[in-house]
Design a protein around this motif. Structure first.
Motif, PDB file in Angstrom:
ATOM      1  N   VAL A  36      40.250  37.444  46.801  1.00  0.00           N
ATOM      2  CA  VAL A  36      41.229  37.991  45.857  1.00  0.00           C
ATOM      3  C   VAL A  36      42.552  37.240  45.971  1.00  0.00           C
ATOM      4  N   ASN A  79      44.490  34.714  43.061  1.00  0.00           N
ATOM      5  CA  ASN A  79      45.831  35.022  42.569  1.00  0.00           C
ATOM      6  C   ASN A  79      46.634  33.768  42.228  1.00  0.00           C
ATOM      7  N   LYS A  84      43.284  41.637  33.689  1.00  0.00           N
ATOM      8  CA  LYS A  84      43.277  40.662  34.788  1.00  0.00           C
ATOM      9  C   LYS A  84      41.939  40.752  35.530  1.00  0.00           C
ATOM     10  N   ARG A 118      39.974  38.626  36.674  1.00  0.00           N
ATOM     11  CA  ARG A 118      39.651  37.705  37.771  1.00  0.00           C
ATOM     12  C   ARG A 118      39.662  38.390  39.132  1.00  0.00           C
ATOM     13  N   TYR A 119      40.415  39.501  39.250  1.00  0.00           N
ATOM     14  CA  TYR A 119      40.460  40.175  40.539  1.00  0.00           C
ATOM     15  C   TYR A 119      39.165  40.963  40.792  1.00  0.00           C
ATOM     16  N   GLN A 160      36.251  39.555  43.816  1.00  0.00           N
ATOM     17  CA  GLN A 160      35.592  40.423  44.787  1.00  0.00           C
ATOM     18  C   GLN A 160      34.083  40.219  44.771  1.00  0.00           C
TER      19      GLN A 160
END
Length: 350
Positions: free
Chosen positions: A19, A23, A238, A240-241, A245
């Motif tokens: 994660v 970012n 968002k 992508r977070y 994971q």
């Protein structure tokens, strides 16, 4: 000594690192990020299902409720065990997201539906035509709410009964990794090869921060899922977070390793409890949850020492004779240590 639930543990370091890495910089939103491309490809590879549609949501409730919504109509019956997760722990979300489909509850020991029970329910449903809800779908919780596991053969038998009525099958796999490790089979053998059409593939209870995959083995339902996910407020901007994971979770078999750790801890805990005079298992320990009863005095010592777990059922009291047994649920996670187990056993044994 925190055995309240596997969702009380922290995230695995590999997941956290992924994660943080995700970012950096910019990424296209709504599941169009490059990490999600890897996740999609990896899940298809793991499940031997190159055409499967793969989506991520943040909660198991969303994964289950949205999955049920694409498999049945509002006037449909969702056949499930009386102690299934969709019945006991979703606060009506399946009924809400399906627009009113009815949960039809089927009995069976240790939270496992029996073929005979399913056949009876299917035969009884829609007996008066338009006046009844119609046969809709089957959903199975694996691992179950009582810590037991459906084998691929059992899944195939139950799915076969449902398919005899042309009904789709969903698997609630919030603890799918734990069930898979216990059964010693492949992901494909536990799911589509056994007749499962849609899987809720859990991550949150097994080392992720908060992510669940919905694996739709028949991609014809994919577009409807996308629409329902957006309409239901579960499409992450968002994204992508979520992707990060699941990407770490799947890498190098981490998801299976984490589940194996939890299962081993539960097996050790279960074995220790069975050695205590006056103690017994309430359900077989087949995954990462232990359901057991032991004398109240042991409960009192453990709780006073800071142990966290739930009485099962909840309405039991520490007030009363020391020797009277009280039943409880203890859930191990990927981060449960041998020391946690040994210290707890020492407290309830002495």
């Amino acid at each position: 000594m925190f055995f309240a639930s596997d969702n009380t543990s922290g995230a695995a370091p590999e997941v956290m690192a992924s994660v943080v890495a995700a970012n950096e910089g910019y990424a296209t939103p709504y599941g169009n990020d490059p990490i999600m491309d890897r996740v999609r490809a990896r899940i298809r590879e793991v499940f031997e299902a190159p055409e499967a549609a793969v989506y991520l949501v943040a909660t198991g409730t969303a994964a289950n409720a949205l999955s049920l919504a694409i498999l049945t109509q509002p006037w449909g019956a969702v056949f499930c065990h009386r102690n299934s997760h969709v019945e006991e722990d979703e606060c009506g979300a399946p009924e809400f997201y399906t627009g009113g489909a009815k949960l039809v509850l089927i009995d069976g020991e240790h939270a496992k539906m029996t073929p005979e029970g399913l056949r009876r329910a299917l035969k009884f449903t829609a007996r008066a035509g338009v006046h009844n809800v119609q046969r809709g779908m089957l959903t199975l919780t694996n691992a179950t709410e009582n810590g037991t596991v459906y084998s691929p053969a059992e899944v195939k038998q139950l799915s076969g009964i449902a398919k005899g009525y042309d009904l789709p099958v969903h698997m609630d796999g919030a603890r799918f990794a734990n069930a898979l490790v216990s059964a010693g089979c492949s992901p494909a053998e536990m799911t589509w090869k056994a007749g499962v059409d849609v899987l809720s593939f859990g991550g949150s209870k097994n080392g992720c921060m908060g992510v669940e995959a919905v694996v739709i083995f028949d991609p014809a339902k994919a577009w409807e899922f996308e629409l329902r996910r957006k309409r239901g407020g579960h499409l992450f901007s968002k994204h992508r977070y979520l992707s990060a994971q699941m990407d770490a979770y799947l890498a190098d078999g981490l998801w299976l390793d984490l589940a194996a750790r939890a299962n081993r801890a539960a097996a050790a805990l279960s074995a220790g409890i069975r050695q205590i005079p006056g103690a017994r298992l309430v359900h077989p320990t087949e995954a990462n949850a232990v359901f057991a009863a032991w004398p109240r005095g042991g409960h009192r010592k453990a709780i006073e020492a800071g142990a966290k777990y739930y009485f099962w059922p909840f309405d039991q009291s520490l007030d009363g004779p020391d020797e009277e047994p009280l039943s409880a649920r203890l859930v191990c996670s990927w981060s449960t240590t041998e020391e946690d187990v040994e210290r707890f056993l020492a407290l309830i044994r002495d």
